[in-house]
Design an enzyme around this catalytic site. Structure first.
Site, PDB file in Angstrom:
ATOM      1  N   GLN B  34       0.818  -1.212   0.000  1.00  0.00           N
ATOM      2  CA  GLN B  34       0.000   0.000   0.000  1.00  0.00           C
ATOM      3  C   GLN B  34       0.853   1.264   0.000  1.00  0.00           C
ATOM      4  O   GLN B  34       2.060   1.222   0.203  1.00  0.00           O
ATOM      5  CB  GLN B  34      -0.924  -0.003   1.233  1.00  0.00           C
ATOM      6  CG  GLN B  34      -0.174  -0.160   2.551  1.00  0.00           C
ATOM      7  CD  GLN B  34      -1.041  -0.705   3.679  1.00  0.00           C
ATOM      8  OE1 GLN B  34      -2.250  -0.536   3.669  1.00  0.00           O
ATOM      9  NE2 GLN B  34      -0.427  -1.353   4.654  1.00  0.00           N
ATOM     10  N   GLY B 141      -3.539 -12.106   7.636  1.00  0.00           N
ATOM     11  CA  GLY B 141      -4.395 -12.389   8.786  1.00  0.00           C
ATOM     12  C   GLY B 141      -5.391 -13.510   8.542  1.00  0.00           C
ATOM     13  O   GLY B 141      -5.588 -14.384   9.399  1.00  0.00           O
ATOM     14  N   ASP B 159      -8.579  -5.291  13.775  1.00  0.00           N
ATOM     15  CA  ASP B 159      -8.309  -3.854  13.655  1.00  0.00           C
ATOM     16  C   ASP B 159      -7.888  -3.596  12.215  1.00  0.00           C
ATOM     17  O   ASP B 159      -6.718  -3.401  11.917  1.00  0.00           O
ATOM     18  CB  ASP B 159      -7.196  -3.488  14.641  1.00  0.00           C
ATOM     19  CG  ASP B 159      -6.900  -1.997  14.645  1.00  0.00           C
ATOM     20  OD1 ASP B 159      -7.666  -1.233  14.048  1.00  0.00           O
ATOM     21  OD2 ASP B 159      -5.884  -1.608  15.255  1.00  0.00           O
ATOM     22  N   SER B 160      -8.872  -3.608  11.339  1.00  0.00           N
ATOM     23  CA  SER B 160      -8.576  -3.617   9.906  1.00  0.00           C
ATOM     24  C   SER B 160      -8.877  -2.275   9.260  1.00  0.00           C
ATOM     25  O   SER B 160      -9.507  -1.402   9.852  1.00  0.00           O
ATOM     26  CB  SER B 160      -9.437  -4.676   9.223  1.00  0.00           C
ATOM     27  OG  SER B 160     -10.763  -4.205   9.142  1.00  0.00           O
ATOM     28  N   THR B 161      -8.437  -2.141   8.019  1.00  0.00           N
ATOM     29  CA  THR B 161      -8.841  -1.009   7.193  1.00  0.00           C
ATOM     30  C   THR B 161     -10.251  -1.283   6.668  1.00  0.00           C
ATOM     31  O   THR B 161     -10.885  -2.271   7.041  1.00  0.00           O
ATOM     32  CB  THR B 161      -7.845  -0.835   6.029  1.00  0.00           C
ATOM     33  OG1 THR B 161      -7.705  -2.095   5.362  1.00  0.00           O
ATOM     34  CG2 THR B 161      -6.477  -0.422   6.549  1.00  0.00           C
TER      35      THR B 161
END
Lengths: 276, 276
Positions: B34, B141, B159-161
């Site tokens: 990213q 993950g 705890d993701s985007t």
């Protein structure tokens, strides 16, 4: 062929700006008091902008207006006479008049043009002006309160713009001393009190001023997407022992507030503990 | 002589954009996965931006990370082994490791560069990586969860985007079925679940999917100023009878969450009643 994009931007602080894509401008002019802009936005429906600040939008107004009005209405034993200072879009008035206990609600708005434009472009918000219990006065709110008889109201709702310019007086000690005088026993005053996240120092001063006048001063918060930071606050002040349980069920038709929420709105996150 | 103003803008939806005034760009490069940008902002301190979306800021991260982690940690009878999926900035790990009950917390982050950059520029957030109870794996993950033994964790924190691109799988039925399998009895999974205001339809589908897997699925919300609309949500899912009272006091040092709030976070405004 690409259509041009029109955006309206509010500079919420000197380092933070929120922008809304605009479908069209419905109205833009200067009244005697302020710059008035009505936009049709992509994301929030119609939007009222005063002096460059978003006042209300069709899409998120329910959060602000319900949170401003219902907690104090439900915590008062008999809210018969309600004064609204400001609130020209009519949203607070609409929420107040949901209660059959209300015999009269006087709204004192400085700028007649805000009411006219709200009736024309925001009918879902300005929906209660024709209620026979509503009395709308175009007058200076601080002056009205000063000239008012002692013990005239059960609830006073201050639905003002930010504490700068003409609305600054609506956050002053003089104003709240007069409000105390015109409240009846058990009377409650409630006001929007800016962002606890962005305006923490303002809030400290404001609460300390209110505590010099009223026995109980309580903060509560809500997410209002179109207000600075989206993290907004409201303040209740009263000399009565504030009930822990509501005196009545919430009226029908609410999209946000309910009586279950009333039990906990005064429980605050740690960084706001001083306001509990 | 006027200095030029530098602003960073996130287009939160096609009609809504939030902009931050920038003091300087600390880092900007593309990792294997990213676009990574670290800014020093005027209003929110240092800010981590992934693929153009604000991930965390020094100023408001405490709200997001405390609300993500503490409710499930306090509602679990014995949270000894905690898995964090994503969370490369280290904020969730920091909150998890506040509990002395935690023996091991494994964090599985896809992008090693996010952890490196967070350690370098966001030390107050990335403050727990050196804790001997922390195990950091740079790995996919979803794959990690698939390869994991049954009943390995007491709590899983996602705890993701946002649910697009590489994080889409972290909102899928397959992923949550595997999470259920790797949870122990009384296990709880919690995830950020987007804005209930902007992403209502997504939330409906996501909860209905989770309800096909878990006995209890609960939504709660918080104001997170730098996330789209500032009105954010979290979702807890579990097969255990979720306790109504916390098993432990909140750890010291929290700026936002406290155990008093736990009694009411699952009480929702009317427009979210279907998620209660």
């Amino acid at each position: 062929m690409k259509s041009p994009e029109l955006w309206f931007t509010e500079y919420q602080t000197r380092g933070l700006a929120l922008s809304f894509r605009v479908k069209r401008t419905l109205e833009h002019f200067k009244s005697k008091f302020q710059d008035i802009l009505v936009l049709e936005t992509e994301e929030f429906g119609r939007m009222l902008v005063l002096d460059g600040c978003v006042m209300t939008t069709e899409r998120d107004e329910f959060i602000y207006h319900e949170m401003l009005v219902h907690p104090s209405m439900m915590l008062h034993p008999s809210p018969r006479h309600v004064l609204i200072i400001g609130g020209g879009d009519g949203g607070a008035l609409r929420e107040v008049l949901r209660y059959k206990e209300v015999e009269k609600s006087i709204m004192v708005e400085l700028d007649e043009e805000v009411v006219r434009i709200s009736k024309q472009y925001l009918p879902s918000i300005a929906s209660a002006f024709d209620d026979p219990r509503a009395d709308v006065l175009f007058y200076d709110g601080a002056k009205f309160v000063r000239e008012c008889n002692d013990g005239s109201f059960d609830i006073v709702i201050v639905d003002s713009t930010d504490p700068v310019g003409s609305a600054e007086v609506l956050f002053s000690k003089e104003f709240y001393s007069e409000i105390k005088r015109i409240l009846r026993p058990n009377g409650i005053v409630v006001t929007q009190s800016e962002s606890p996240f962005l305006h923490f120092e303002f809030l400290k001063k404001f609460h300390s001023m209110l505590k010099s006048i009223f026995l109980k001063v309580k903060l509560y918060t809500a997410s209002v997407p179109t207000y600075p930071s989206g993290f907004w606050s409201f303040t209740i002040a009263t000399d009565s022992p504030l009930s822990k349980t509501p005196f009545r069920k919430e009226p029908d038709g609410l999209k946000f507030f309910n009586s279950k929420m009333l039990n906990h709105i005064f429980i605050l996150p740690n960084f706001l503990k001083d306001f509990e």
